[in-house]
Design a protein around this motif. Structure first.
Motif, PDB file in Angstrom:
ATOM      1  N   UNK A 354       0.828  -1.207   0.000  1.00 54.73           N
ATOM      2  CA  UNK A 354       0.000   0.000   0.000  1.00 54.73           C
ATOM      3  C   UNK A 354       0.863   1.258   0.000  1.00 54.73           C
ATOM      4  N   UNK A 355       1.972   1.222   0.731  1.00 55.74           N
ATOM      5  CA  UNK A 355       2.873   2.377   0.769  1.00 55.74           C
ATOM      6  C   UNK A 355       3.525   2.593  -0.598  1.00 55.74           C
ATOM      7  N   UNK A 356       3.913   1.516  -1.259  1.00 58.96           N
ATOM      8  CA  UNK A 356       4.498   1.634  -2.591  1.00 58.96           C
ATOM      9  C   UNK A 356       3.479   2.203  -3.573  1.00 58.96           C
ATOM     10  N   UNK A 357       2.230   1.781  -3.438  1.00 59.68           N
ATOM     11  CA  UNK A 357       1.164   2.333  -4.283  1.00 59.68           C
ATOM     12  C   UNK A 357       1.037   3.834  -4.043  1.00 59.68           C
ATOM     13  N   UNK A 369      -7.509  -3.130  -1.558  1.00 67.17           N
ATOM     14  CA  UNK A 369      -6.229  -3.821  -1.567  1.00 67.17           C
ATOM     15  C   UNK A 369      -5.908  -4.455  -2.914  1.00 67.17           C
ATOM     16  N   UNK A 370      -6.912  -4.760  -3.717  1.00 68.06           N
ATOM     17  CA  UNK A 370      -6.653  -5.368  -5.022  1.00 68.06           C
ATOM     18  C   UNK A 370      -5.758  -4.481  -5.879  1.00 68.06           C
ATOM     19  N   UNK A 371      -5.723  -3.189  -5.584  1.00 63.60           N
ATOM     20  CA  UNK A 371      -4.924  -2.269  -6.385  1.00 63.60           C
ATOM     21  C   UNK A 371      -3.424  -2.416  -6.134  1.00 63.60           C
ATOM     22  N   UNK A 372      -3.026  -3.128  -5.089  1.00 62.59           N
ATOM     23  CA  UNK A 372      -1.593  -3.266  -4.810  1.00 62.59           C
ATOM     24  C   UNK A 372      -1.012  -4.546  -5.412  1.00 62.59           C
TER      25      UNK A 372
END
Length: 422
Positions: A354-357, A369-372
């Motif tokens: 999530x932080x990288x996103x 969360x699927x976006x990560x």
């Protein structure tokens, strides 16, 4: 990775080198002789475990443990889950032992020294005996991706690896291997031979061998015994104990024995008093322990025989009591601890994703969360991380709450999913 885990698991289950030209000049050690490891056993060594691997039947151990689950007092649902999960580690251990024996391996030693602990763990030594394929043993004990024969591990690989040194294969962390290579052979520790001899021909033997240096350190740190153990000078333990031996006969003829050699009969009686007071203290704190202290005390009360303190646990005749008092509760606690560690690791990986996103999206947290997934490697890994090992039937295993704005260090963004919190 599996080899590394298997070695640590096997060493845990039973227990707890400048050999240079010296080692190269020695003859291959005899199968019943412990002198091969003598150069490693310095004054900082406090325990040595010997496992006669060619006498270990992992299948019999597995069957005994699974049969013991039904005799325990744990919740039936937890018992069923434990039985479902417990078999694989023993199957893996059986496969590892089969490969070990196929390579000609017969025994291995786990050596614990204050020179390594607490920063590094114990190290494992396999004597290269007649008919042993040393290269195969090195391959078996070396994790995937780690270079061998004294070379450093590859980038990102764990530092634990195996090396052949003289007529021995040593598995340890890099720092420990370097220490062992650079240190001259240790002076003989005759108490090691005495402890191993007391254990007879048992497939699993543990020698407890406090040195004078360790006794002095113990007395400096704790000059008086805790009041729970009766108080008085710490020398009752530090000077009274000469050596100890623990040995186990494995299933189906299961038994566990402990002998502590004291200076004399009076010291042995003093050690018995300390042990009995310790059991009384344990009974008062039993709720914090993963075992039934009262049942254990009835199974294995310490007895004095001359200048020795002796404890015998005959599990073959009292397997149900042993399972209920010690075995299953301890294994359950170990499994639960391992699951909590894995769940914490999953949460950490999800949070990092999530932080990288956010770093690539103007500090905006993902909506879901699927976006990560692109930051987790692949779809398969993402699905695996989303499973909470404590409650694998719960889907998804973790709940995500997108924070308002960027959030702060005190903002909860992820937690384990529970329909009803325990």
């Amino acid at each position: 990775m599996k080899n590394r885990i298997m070695l640590k698991w096997l060493a845990g289950f039973v227990m707890t080198v400048s050999l240079g030209n010296w080692a190269a000049a020695q003859a291959a050690p005899d199968a019943g002789d412990d002198s091969a490891i003598a150069p490693f056993v310095d004054e900082n060594t406090f325990a040595v475990v010997r496992v006669q691997a060619d006498k270990v039947d992992a299948g019999a151990i597995k069957d005994w443990i699974l049969a013991s689950v039904d005799a325990s007092k744990i919740d039936p649902k937890e018992a069923a889950r434990f039985k479902q999960q417990a078999g694989e580690p023993f199957d893996e251990m059986g496969r590892w032992i089969d490969r070990f024996k196929k390579a000609g391996g017969k025994r291995l030693y786990v050596i614990a020294s204050l020179s390594d602990i607490p920063h590094h763990g114990p190290f494992i030594v396999v004597p290269i005996e007649k008919g042993t394929n040393a290269d195969a043993i090195v391959d078996l004990m070396t994790p995937e991706g780690v270079k061998k024969n004294g070379q450093p591990p590859a980038n990102g690989a764990p530092s634990e690896h195996a090396e052949k040194i003289g007529d021995l294969v040593v598995f340890a962390e890099g720092a420990t291997l370097q220490r062992l290579r650079d240190t001259p052979p240790a002076q003989p520790r005759p108490e090691l031979a005495k402890a191993m001899a007391a254990a007879g021909d048992a497939p699993v033997r543990v020698a407890l061998i406090p040195s004078d240096a360790q006794r002095q350190m113990f007395e400096a740190i704790a000059p008086e015994l805790p009041k729970e153990l009766g108080g008085g000078p710490a020398k009752t333990l530090s000077r009274g104990v000469q050596w100890g031996a623990i040995w186990a006969q494995l299933p189906p003829q299961t038994s566990v024995h402990l002998i502590i050699e004291a200076q004399d009969a009076a010291n042995a009686k003093a050690l018995q008093d300390v042990a009995n007071k310790g059991l009384i203290w344990l009974r008062g704190n039993a709720k914090n322990l993963p075992l039934d202290v009262d049942a254990l005390a009835g199974l294995a009360a310490p007895q004095v025989e001359g200048n020795r303190l002796v404890v015998t646990l005959d599990a073959a005749n009292k397997s149900k009591e042993l399972a209920s008092a010690v075995l299953i509760p301890s294994l359950m606690r170990a499994r639960q601890t391992a699951e909590r560690v894995r769940s914490a690791s999953n949460l950490r990986q999800l949070l990092l994703g999530a932080i990288m996103y956010a770093n690539e999206n103007k500090n905006a947290w993902p909506d879901k969360l699927e976006q990560i997934k692109p930051y987790m490697g692949d779809e398969k890994l993402f699905k695996a991380v989303m499973i909470n090992p404590i409650r694998p039937e719960q889907t998804p295993g973790y709940t995500y709450r997108k924070p308002a704005g960027q959030g702060s260090a005190r903002t909860i963004v992820m937690y384990e999913t529970y329909t009803q919190w325990p």
